[in-house]
Design an enzyme around this catalytic site. Structure first.
Site, PDB file in Angstrom:
ATOM      1  N   GLY A 131       1.501   6.027   1.787  1.00 24.71           N
ATOM      2  CA  GLY A 131       0.851   7.299   1.507  1.00 24.71           C
ATOM      3  C   GLY A 131       1.711   8.175   0.633  1.00 24.71           C
ATOM      4  O   GLY A 131       1.425   9.327   0.398  1.00 24.71           O
ATOM      5  N   CYS A 132       2.802   7.604   0.163  1.00 18.90           N
ATOM      6  CA  CYS A 132       3.638   8.269  -0.828  1.00 18.90           C
ATOM      7  C   CYS A 132       4.400   9.493  -0.332  1.00 18.90           C
ATOM      8  O   CYS A 132       4.001  10.622  -0.607  1.00 18.90           O
ATOM      9  CB  CYS A 132       2.815   8.663  -2.035  1.00 18.90           C
ATOM     10  SG  CYS A 132       1.773   7.299  -2.562  1.00 18.90           S
ATOM     11  N   ALA A 133       5.445   9.287   0.370  1.00 20.34           N
ATOM     12  CA  ALA A 133       6.283  10.405   0.803  1.00 20.34           C
ATOM     13  C   ALA A 133       7.201  10.781  -0.334  1.00 20.34           C
ATOM     14  O   ALA A 133       8.352  10.407  -0.388  1.00 20.34           O
ATOM     15  CB  ALA A 133       7.094   9.999   2.023  1.00 20.34           C
TER      16      ALA A 133
ATOM     17  N   GLY B 131      -2.940  10.698  -3.787  1.00 21.60           N
ATOM     18  CA  GLY B 131      -2.482   9.375  -3.383  1.00 21.60           C
ATOM     19  C   GLY B 131      -1.036   9.172  -3.791  1.00 21.60           C
ATOM     20  O   GLY B 131      -0.494   8.094  -3.670  1.00 21.60           O
ATOM     21  N   CYS B 132      -0.425  10.231  -4.268  1.00 18.01           N
ATOM     22  CA  CYS B 132       0.997  10.217  -4.556  1.00 18.01           C
ATOM     23  C   CYS B 132       1.412   9.334  -5.721  1.00 18.01           C
ATOM     24  O   CYS B 132       1.920   8.237  -5.520  1.00 18.01           O
ATOM     25  CB  CYS B 132       1.782   9.806  -3.326  1.00 18.01           C
ATOM     26  SG  CYS B 132       1.200  10.691  -1.869  1.00 18.01           S
TER      27      CYS B 132
END
Lengths: 307, 307
Positions: A131-133, B131-132
């Site tokens: 989820g892309c931190a 969605g990064c």
């Protein structure tokens, strides 16, 4: 809908606390800024007018430093900024926050602290997780978890069923316009703060920002999410100090591993009376017979494949 | 199932090309490395053994520089690395790629180019989108779109229905283990490359990597995705040069705006015979009567709220 809600509750009324179903924060699907009516055509070539969610860029600063631009529905920019910075480890537990300045026309939020901050190095290397931190170095993320051990709170299944039923029936942008993720901070059988956004991590960060602002404890809370229980979601929940994470959706193997390591109770695939618990089974208190829980009202079932 | 598929096709057989339903790449849900059996308990306290997807970190290098660590199911690390770098604008159209070295035990991929690369500045500022898109500076992203105008290819609705039907019936990790996103590169009514991953952007990047490796044209393709048509998804598709994007899921307002600006045909909420087209309506060729399209077989409907 009302009759069904009462019917659900009758079945396990003895087991739950009084139904205090007031959210502190609940979605406001009719807030004008959050959706827009757009026109197109349907499969028959007829004009079709539908409601779609708005996405806006929000640039977050920590003191003088630009950190990130997040795409958000724009309902709680201050909470998003606070929660994002906190969850990225850029705001610390003991930081004194002197201001949170949102400038709507500039689409920016500046969070100011007493402490001088500098994150040049941290910003260089990124982890793209499921989820892309953004902003979290992978090694740092795993390190941050070392030694984390969540409080072994008991989890009553009646709470889980009550929360799912309440949340699934709460009017939301999701039900109105689709294309959105929700996460809800709960206490026992009461949903407290229901945040939505186009990106699920924004929804979680807004909750973290609210908790920071209101100085709300985490160790007695449950986090309920619409999305998958990925490693990132599990890590985020654990880092927030919340010991229970539940979802309608499925798991990933690493998410399960991490949950078990840190003592997070992990419940997934929650639909109607069914669920699977892959971490913290011993902390579950089965205080209601699952067969008395109503199966899902199809009308309220969250639509397929909204991602 | 077979009878239904034939029945679907009979209704619009005259309009479609010969059914070449062989994927070039399709999911392999039984590949042992991709899932793991995990044990827990169900709502009745009985032992429950379920299949969950694996997530692994993959660190991507461009020449000597570490760029990002992506959490992935790990089936196509080379395509993921190539596609990620390409979609981030770090690999250029005319770059000569001299090697793509995957080291399984180190969980790294190194992509080497003739050109000397350095992205110190680019890596500093990040955009977290819905969605990064790690590594993409927001301003750069919008700039990169300036002047992009996709080819105005006609889109036959028979293709869309055929694709949806075919894809929804294709065995996949999704159907096996949930918690996953899929995106499929298609040509007319034929699905070609179906990639899945825990993160949707990984699935799209793997497709981009495959296209790069095989030197496959984009202007005559359709991208079909399980997820929402967010601005980021639309931008990514446009930057890949693909002029048609379709999904079961919903839209965001900005996604629609961008699609209209760049000339991307955007079809969402595709379920059974229904869909909504919010960009490129004039490019749709209605060559089949929607009422002849079978409504969704509930068994194959993608589960709710998998995010």
């Amino acid at each position: 809908m009302l009759a069904r809600t009462i019917g659900d509750r009758e079945a396990f009324q003895l087991a739950t606390s009084e139904d205090r179903s007031d959210f502190i924060i609940a979605p406001d699907p009719h807030a004008p800024r959050l959706t827009r009516a757009v026109e197109g055509v349907d499969q028959n070539g007829e004009r079709s007018r539908i409601s779609v969610v708005e996405e806006r860029p929000l640039t977050i600063f920590l003191n003088a430093q630009e950190i990130v631009t997040a795409m958000t529905i724009g309902d709680y920019p201050e909470y998003l900024a606070l929660g994002f910075l906190r969850n990225q480890g850029m705001l610390l537990q003991d930081d004194r926050i002197t201001a949170v300045d949102y400038e709507e026309d500039l689409e920016t939020v500046v969070v100011r602290t007493l402490r001088q901050t500098s994150f040049e190095d941290k910003l260089k290397k990124k982890t793209r997780t499921s989820g892309c931190a953004v902003g979290t170095v992978f090694g740092d993320m795993m390190e941050g978890l070392e030694g984390v051990r969540l409080p072994p709170v008991p989890v009553r299944t009646s709470w889980l069923y009550a929360l799912a039923a309440r949340i699934n029936r709460t009017p939301s942008l999701y039900l109105e316009a689709g294309a959105i993720h929700g996460t809800v901070l709960c206490h026992e059988d009461r949903p407290l703060v229901y945040m939505e956004d186009v990106g699920r991590h924004n929804a979680v960060d807004k909750i973290a920002g609210w908790m920071l602002q209101t100085d709300t404890s985490a160790g007695d809370k449950i986090l309920y999410t619409t999305g998958r229980l990925t490693s990132e979601m599990v890590i985020k929940t654990a880092m927030m100090g919340i010991p229970v994470l539940a979802s309608r959706s499925g798991f990933t193997a690493w998410g399960v591993e991490i949950a078990r390591e840190v003592g997070l109770t992990l419940i997934g695939r929650m639909r109607g009376q069914r669920f699977v618990c892959l971490s913290g089974e011993d902390r579950l208190v089965r205080d209601v017979d699952p067969s008395t829980v109503a199966s899902e009202d199809r009308k309220h079932r969250r639509k397929s494949a909204e991602a």
